[in-house]
Design an enzyme around this catalytic site. Structure first.
Site, PDB file in Angstrom:
ATOM      1  N   ASP A   1      11.715  -2.911  10.106  1.00 18.79           N
ATOM      2  CA  ASP A   1      10.751  -2.340   9.167  1.00 18.79           C
ATOM      3  C   ASP A   1       9.716  -1.553   9.967  1.00 18.79           C
ATOM      4  OD1 ASP A   1       8.953  -1.709   7.191  1.00 18.79           O
ATOM      5  OD2 ASP A   1       8.518  -3.780   6.587  1.00 18.79           O
TER       6      ASP A   1
ATOM      7  N   TYR B   1       0.837  -1.193   0.000  1.00 16.66           N
ATOM      8  CA  TYR B   1       0.000   0.000   0.000  1.00 16.66           C
ATOM      9  C   TYR B   1       0.877   1.250   0.000  1.00 16.66           C
ATOM     10  CZ  TYR B   1      -4.154   2.806   1.269  1.00 16.66           C
ATOM     11  OH  TYR B   1      -5.190   3.710   1.282  1.00 16.66           O
TER      12      TYR B   1
ATOM     13  N   SER C   1      -1.406  -1.068  13.679  1.00 18.74           N
ATOM     14  CA  SER C   1      -2.713  -1.534  13.226  1.00 18.74           C
ATOM     15  C   SER C   1      -2.970  -2.958  13.703  1.00 18.74           C
ATOM     16  CB  SER C   1      -2.786  -1.488  11.694  1.00 18.74           C
ATOM     17  OG  SER C   1      -3.892  -2.237  11.214  1.00 18.74           O
TER      18      SER C   1
ATOM     19  N   CYS D   1      -5.559  12.125  -5.200  1.00 22.60           N
ATOM     20  CA  CYS D   1      -4.140  11.838  -5.008  1.00 22.60           C
ATOM     21  C   CYS D   1      -3.434  11.641  -6.348  1.00 22.60           C
ATOM     22  CB  CYS D   1      -3.962  10.609  -4.133  1.00 22.60           C
ATOM     23  SG  CYS D   1      -4.370  10.882  -2.403  1.00 22.60           S
TER      24      CYS D   1
END
Length: 437
Positions: free
Chosen positions: A207, A169, A233, A393
């Site tokens: 990461d 993403y 998340s 975007c």
């Protein structure tokens, strides 16, 4: 006898009602006239048709393509758009008050963007979007968790509608303009891995903002790296755990639900892709100080993030309110002014210009093709909100000042080869291997 009891006063008050309504009607007409005048000076190229609620049509532009027609469902929109177009435009489309009668929402936004910089009327839209006060916000760990949950803890099936198979993403990397999204996302991971200079097995890699675990698994499986991926998340964390269990490199992958500020152990390599936008401008010094603290003396870090190619500017209000609460986009001057005193050295900088525009084009095409499924997951309003987000975007990266930058950082000036050839040679080797397969 009070005024309320006076029949003459009652009649006067009753008579004033249509007068007030008439004044409101005239005020709306005045706003519409002013709005039309601005659009007429603003839209110099292309063709825009505005259809009023009463069916009256207003045309703007020089009659050349693209041709876009927009229907307004209420006369109030002109006044609200005039005051805050950057926010209200998206809200009106999302709520169904602004309807695309010909073309698409992307065509409409692209038409506006093409005229924005070249037309005198573009000053009005620019004033409401790019010259607002740039607020520097700090992001606490608690607030960061809440902001992340707003976007990334949505139904996982939503992201399956438009992302690649690896659930990347972030901006892909296109060697050719006709690359598919799966190939381009693989090339992004290869491009970043080359910059991390993974020259030996067993390197400890962090990461930060690991998403659904694609980058972490790629580095562990292909370079024998010991990778720790962190996320805020809950949905992504649970997905990552399942993914690690099924990975051939599962003993080298460790996913944690943590904020980057909660870590203390050292790492040989640090990578962060698409997470810096959530740090908050006031927290930039803290972010880079933590990168320095976590990085070994001969370590290397790579930050991949969205930025502005011009002066510091505020986050788009629609994006901040509905899509990414708490997010900020940095100009390069803001980043470098913080990195310079941090004790880190910028060893490489690359600007990816149209790569995110091409990524968003593919995402938008895949998302709109799955409209019915998106509506079933949420509703029409949510679908239009996300369609507007993806279209806006893409226009921002294609027509305006949005870019993606990749900054490579180290503590030692001689830590990396003296030329960038090592990146190109490594990527060419991987590309040849991929084609052979």
């Amino acid at each position: 006898m009070t005024a309320k009891e006076n029949p003459q006063t009652d009649r006067l008050e009753q008579a004033s009602v249509p007068f007030v309504l008439e004044m409101t009607y005239h005020a709306r007409n005045q706003f519409l006239m002013l709005f039309s005048a601005i659009l007429r000076s603003f839209i110099q190229h292309g063709s825009l048709e505005i259809i009023r609620p009463n069916g009256h049509r207003l045309t703007f532009g020089d009659g050349t393509p693209p041709h876009v027609a927009v229907r307004l469902s209420t006369g109030k929109i002109a006044a609200t758009l005039f005051r805050n177009p950057a926010l209200v435009l998206g809200e009106a489309y999302m709520d169904g008050r602004l309807i695309i009668a010909h073309g698409s929402i992307y065509d409409f936004l692209d038409l506006l963007a093409q005229n924005l910089s070249s037309s005198p009327g573009g000053f009005w839209y620019g004033l409401s979007t790019r010259t607002q006060r740039v607020k520097k916000r700090a992001t606490s760990i608690r607030r960061a968790r809440r902001n992340v949950a707003h976007h990334y803890d949505l139904d996982a099936r939503l992201y399956d509608l438009f992302l690649d198979d690896d659930k990347q993403y972030s901006c892909a990397y296109f060697r050719k303009m006709d690359d598919g999204i799966d190939l381009a996302q693989l090339q992004k991971k290869q491009h970043i891995a080359a910059k991390l200079y993974l020259d030996q097995p067993g390197l400890r890699v962090l990461d930060i903002g690991c998403g659904w675990g694609g980058m972490a698994c790629y580095l562990a499986e292909n370079f024998e790296a010991e990778v720790t991926g962190i996320t805020l998340s809950q949905e992504q964390y649970e997905y990552c755990l399942k993914r690690a269990e099924n990975s051939p490199a599962r003993v080298r992958i460790d996913f944690r639900m943590l904020d980057y500020r909660e870590l203390a152990e050292p790492y040989d390599r640090i990578v962060s892709v698409g997470m810096f936008e959530h740090v908050g401008k006031r927290s930039y010094p803290e972010f880079f100080a933590q990168i320095r603290n976590l990085l070994t003396e001969d370590g290397i870090a790579l930050i991949h993030a969205i930025g502005f190619s011009d002066t510091p500017s505020p986050m788009n209000p629609f994006m901040r309110k509905y899509i990414f609460p708490g997010a900020d986009v940095a100009s390069l001057s803001e980043v470098f002014s913080v990195v310079e005193p941090s004790g880190l050295l910028v060893t490489d900088l690359e600007i990816l210009r149209l790569h995110y525009a091409e990524t968003l084009l593919r995402w938008r095409q895949r998302f709109t093709a799955q409209r019915e499924k998106a509506v079933q997951l949420y509703d029409e309003k949510f679908y239009r909100m996300w369609e507007f987000y993806l279209a806006m975007c893409e226009v921002g990266f294609r027509r305006q000042a949005l870019i993606v930058f990749q900054i490579q950082l180290a503590k030692q000036i001689d830590r990396l080869p003296i030329t960038r050839d090592y990146m190109f040679e490594t990527e060419r080797e991987w590309t040849s291997e991929h084609r052979a397969q």
